[in-house]
Design a protein around this motif. Structure first.
Motif, PDB file in Angstrom:
ATOM      1  N   THR A  35       0.858  -1.186   0.000  1.00 35.96           N
ATOM      2  CA  THR A  35       0.000   0.000   0.000  1.00 35.96           C
ATOM      3  C   THR A  35       0.896   1.238   0.000  1.00 35.96           C
ATOM      4  OG1 THR A  35      -1.813  -1.053   1.198  1.00 35.96           O
ATOM      5  CG2 THR A  35      -1.681   1.332   1.344  1.00 35.96           C
ATOM      6  N   ASP A  36       0.588   2.204  -0.856  1.00 35.78           N
ATOM      7  CA  ASP A  36       1.368   3.434  -0.910  1.00 35.78           C
ATOM      8  C   ASP A  36       0.861   4.395   0.161  1.00 35.78           C
ATOM      9  OD1 ASP A  36       2.173   6.177  -1.721  1.00 35.78           O
ATOM     10  OD2 ASP A  36       3.120   5.094  -3.370  1.00 35.78           O
ATOM     11  N   ILE A  37       1.654   4.586   1.215  1.00 37.20           N
ATOM     12  CA  ILE A  37       1.210   5.406   2.340  1.00 37.20           C
ATOM     13  C   ILE A  37       1.015   6.865   1.933  1.00 37.20           C
ATOM     14  CG2 ILE A  37       3.565   5.863   3.172  1.00 37.20           C
ATOM     15  CD1 ILE A  37       2.418   5.613   6.031  1.00 37.20           C
ATOM     16  N   ALA A  38       1.871   7.368   1.014  1.00 35.07           N
ATOM     17  CA  ALA A  38       1.735   8.766   0.582  1.00 35.07           C
ATOM     18  C   ALA A  38       0.409   8.982  -0.137  1.00 35.07           C
ATOM     19  CB  ALA A  38       2.904   9.144  -0.325  1.00 35.07           C
ATOM     20  N   ILE A  70       1.253   1.635   7.481  1.00 36.99           N
ATOM     21  CA  ILE A  70       2.607   1.449   8.005  1.00 36.99           C
ATOM     22  C   ILE A  70       2.963  -0.036   8.086  1.00 36.99           C
ATOM     23  CG2 ILE A  70       4.045   1.716  10.070  1.00 36.99           C
ATOM     24  CD1 ILE A  70       2.568   4.370  10.546  1.00 36.99           C
ATOM     25  N   LEU A  71       2.038  -0.846   8.584  1.00 34.61           N
ATOM     26  CA  LEU A  71       2.283  -2.291   8.660  1.00 34.61           C
ATOM     27  C   LEU A  71       2.453  -2.896   7.275  1.00 34.61           C
ATOM     28  CD1 LEU A  71      -0.251  -3.045  11.516  1.00 34.61           C
ATOM     29  CD2 LEU A  71       2.217  -3.422  11.632  1.00 34.61           C
ATOM     30  N   ASP A  72       1.696  -2.399   6.319  1.00 33.14           N
ATOM     31  CA  ASP A  72       1.843  -2.846   4.937  1.00 33.14           C
ATOM     32  C   ASP A  72       3.243  -2.533   4.418  1.00 33.14           C
ATOM     33  OD1 ASP A  72      -0.112  -4.307   3.694  1.00 33.14           O
ATOM     34  OD2 ASP A  72      -0.539  -2.775   2.201  1.00 33.14           O
ATOM     35  N   ASP A  73       3.763  -1.341   4.789  1.00 31.76           N
ATOM     36  CA  ASP A  73       5.120  -0.980   4.387  1.00 31.76           C
ATOM     37  C   ASP A  73       6.143  -1.940   4.979  1.00 31.76           C
ATOM     38  OD1 ASP A  73       4.655   1.118   2.691  1.00 31.76           O
ATOM     39  OD2 ASP A  73       4.804   2.661   4.218  1.00 31.76           O
ATOM     40  N   ILE A  74       5.923  -2.358   6.236  1.00 31.02           N
ATOM     41  CA  ILE A  74       6.840  -3.312   6.863  1.00 31.02           C
ATOM     42  C   ILE A  74       6.895  -4.603   6.044  1.00 31.02           C
ATOM     43  CG2 ILE A  74       7.264  -4.733   8.904  1.00 31.02           C
ATOM     44  CD1 ILE A  74       5.884  -2.580  10.568  1.00 31.02           C
ATOM     45  N   ILE A  75       5.722  -5.082   5.645  1.00 32.76           N
ATOM     46  CA  ILE A  75       5.654  -6.324   4.869  1.00 32.76           C
ATOM     47  C   ILE A  75       6.390  -6.159   3.546  1.00 32.76           C
ATOM     48  CG2 ILE A  75       4.088  -7.911   3.685  1.00 32.76           C
ATOM     49  CD1 ILE A  75       2.027  -7.223   5.925  1.00 32.76           C
ATOM     50  N   GLY A  76       6.176  -5.012   2.881  1.00 32.67           N
ATOM     51  CA  GLY A  76       6.875  -4.756   1.619  1.00 32.67           C
ATOM     52  C   GLY A  76       8.380  -4.729   1.800  1.00 32.67           C
ATOM     53  N   ILE A  77       8.846  -4.109   2.891  1.00 29.32           N
ATOM     54  CA  ILE A  77      10.281  -4.043   3.173  1.00 29.32           C
ATOM     55  C   ILE A  77      10.857  -5.442   3.395  1.00 29.32           C
ATOM     56  CG2 ILE A  77      11.951  -3.331   4.937  1.00 29.32           C
ATOM     57  CD1 ILE A  77      10.175  -0.762   5.247  1.00 29.32           C
TER      58      ILE A  77
END
Length: 381
Positions: free
Chosen positions: A124-127, A153-160
Motif C-alpha cells: 500500500t502506498d502510504i503517501a 505502516i504495517l503494509d510498508d513493513i511487509i513490503g520491506i
C-alpha cells in the motif's frame, strides 16, 4: 516547502510524474527518455556501476525508505503501534490485505507459469493513502484515521521484508555484516549529538550512512534496505528532525523521479486478450484482493478480539480502508521491477498492472472515503 510537506500535493505530483513517464514512453520522445534512463554511471567492474534508472531506485529511493523507517520507529515506540493491543487489529487487517491479493494474483497468473509476481500487489502506498484521506476524508473520526495509518505502516513493513528476503541475490555475508556494524556505529553517534562536537558528529554520521549504503549495495541485498537500517537505528529525535528536512525532497524529487522512471513503459498495441496474466493478476489483486482481504480480516478480527461494539469500526469504514489499501504505486512499482528484472516485457506488463490497479483503487477510495466522511459529518452535526 510547506506544500511538499502536505498530504495532498505530493500525491498529485506523484500521479503526474507517472502519467508523464507513460506519455514520454509512448510518444516520439520515447527514444530520448529510454536513452537517458539507460545511461551507465559508476565504476565499471564493481557493484557500483548501474544505469541512471537503476541509480534512481538503488540510491535516491534509499531516502524514501529512511523516512518510512523513521516513522515506523516512532509509531512502534511512541505512536499508534506502541502496544500489542493497539497494533493487533490493523496487523490482522494488513495480513488479510496481503494474503487475499496474493491468492487472487496466483489464481490468475500461476496457471500460466507466472507466479513470480505474487509480491507485487501486496503493498500500500502510504503517501497516496494519506493524500486521498486529506482530499476526501474531512470529518472521518480519529479512530478511522488511526486504523488507516497503522494499516499503511504495517503494509510498508511487509513490503520491506519482501524486498530484503525475496530479492537478495548472491549475498555477501561479509559486506552485510559490515553494513550492520556501520549502522550500529551510526546509531551510537546519533545518541551523542549535541554540545561542541555536534557538527563533527553529523559529518561522521553522514560518512557512516554512505558506508552502510555502499556495503548493503555490494552485499547483494537491495540497496533500499540501507535506508531501513539507518531509519530504525537513528535516535528518535534526531531521526524525526532529519525526516523533517528530507520530507520535501523525498516528496518533490525522489518519489516523482522514481515514478517517472518506473512508468517509462511502452503500452503494447494489443487487445485485452493480448495482455499477459501478470497484468490481469495485478489489476484484479490490487483493487479487489485488497478490498476483500482488509475488509474481511478487519471485520472478523473485531469480533474475534471482542472489541466493544461502541469502539468497532463500521463495515463501511473497513471498506474505505480496503479501497485505500489497493493503491499500491511506489512500493508495488519497485516490487514489479524486482520480480521481473530478467524479463522486460513481463516487467512492463506488471508496471502497467500496478498503474491500472492503483488507479481503479484510487477512484474507488475517493468515492467511498467521501461518502463515509459525509456520513460522519452528518452524524456529528
Amino acid at each position: 516547502m510547506t506544500l511538499l510537506r502536505s498530504a495532498r500535493f505530493p500525491a498529485i505530483l506523484l500521479l503526474a510524474a507517472a502519467a508523464c513517464g507513460l506519455l514520454l514512453a509512448n510518444t516520439s520522445a520515447a527514444g530520448g527518455a529510454f536513452f537517458v534512463q539507460g545511461l551507465p554511471l559508476g565504476i565499471p567492474g564493481t557493484p557500483f556501476f548501474h544505469t541512471v534508472g537503476e541509480w534512481i531506485s538503488d540510491a535516491l529511493l534509499v531516502a524514501f525508505f529512511f523516512t518510512v523507517a523513521v516513522e515506523l520507529q516512532f509509531e512502534l515506540t511512541a505512536g499508534q503501534l506502541r502496544s500489542v493491543r493497539r497494533a493487533v487489529l490493523p496487523a490482522i487487517a494488513a495480513a488479510g490485505g496481503v494474503a487475499v491479493p496474493v491468492a487472487a494474483y496466483l489464481i490468475v497468473a500461476a496457471p500460466a507459469g507466472l507466479a513470480a509476481g505474487w509480491p507485487v500487489p501486496t503493498a500500500t502506498d502510504i503517501a497516496f493513502a494519506l493524500g486521498v484521506l486529506a482530499v476526501f476524508g474531512r470529518g472521518l473520526p480519529p479512530a478511522v484515521r488511526v486504523f488507516l495509518l497503522a494499516l499503511a505502516i504495517l503494509d510498508d513493513i511487509i513490503g520491506i521484508v519482501f524486498i530484503a528476503v525475496l530479492f537478495a541475490h548472491d549475498v555477501s555475508i561479509g559486506m552485510l555484516v559490515l553494513g550492520v556494524v556501520l549502522a550500529a556505529a551510526f546509531a551510537m553517534l546519533s545518541r551523542m549529538l549535541g554540545g561542541r562536537w555536534g557538527r563533527a558528529l553529523v559529518a561522521v554520521m553522514f560518512v557512516l550512512a554512505v558506508g552502510v549504503w555502499a556495503a548493503v549495495l555490494a552485499s547483494g541485498v537491495h540497496a533500499t534496505i540501507a535506508g531501513v537500517l539507518l531509519g530504525l537505528a537513528i535516535a528518535q529525535q534526531p531521526g524525526l528532525r532529519v525526516r523533517h528536512v528530507l520530507e520535501p525532497w523525498v516528496n518533490g524529487v525522489v518519489l516523482p523521479l522514481f515514478a517517472l522512471s518506473a512508468a517509462l513503459v511502452t503500452i503494447p498495441m494489443v487487445g485485452a486478450g493480448g495482455l499477459s496474466p501478470v497484468f490481469w493478476g495485478i489489476v484484479v489483486a490490487l483493487p479487489v484482493g485488497k478490498l476483500l482481504g482488509i475488509t474481511g480480516a478487519g471485520w472478523v478480527a473485531q469480533r474475534a478480539l471482542r472489541v466493544p461494539v461502541a469502539a468497532r469500526l463500521g463495515l463501511a469504514d473497513l471498506v474505505a480502508a480496503g479501497c485505500l489499501g489497493g493503491i499500491g504505486f511506489t512500493v508495488s512499482l519497485l516490487l514489479a521491477n524486482l520480480a521481473f528484472a530478467g524479463d522486460a516485457d513481463l516487467r512492463d506488463q506488471a508496471v502497467l498492472g500496478v498503474l491500472c490497479g492503483s488507479m481503479v483503487s484510487l477512484v474507488l477510495a475517493g468515492i467511498v472515503v467521501s461518502w463515509r466522511a459525509h456520513h460522519h459529518r452528518r452524524l456529528a452535526a
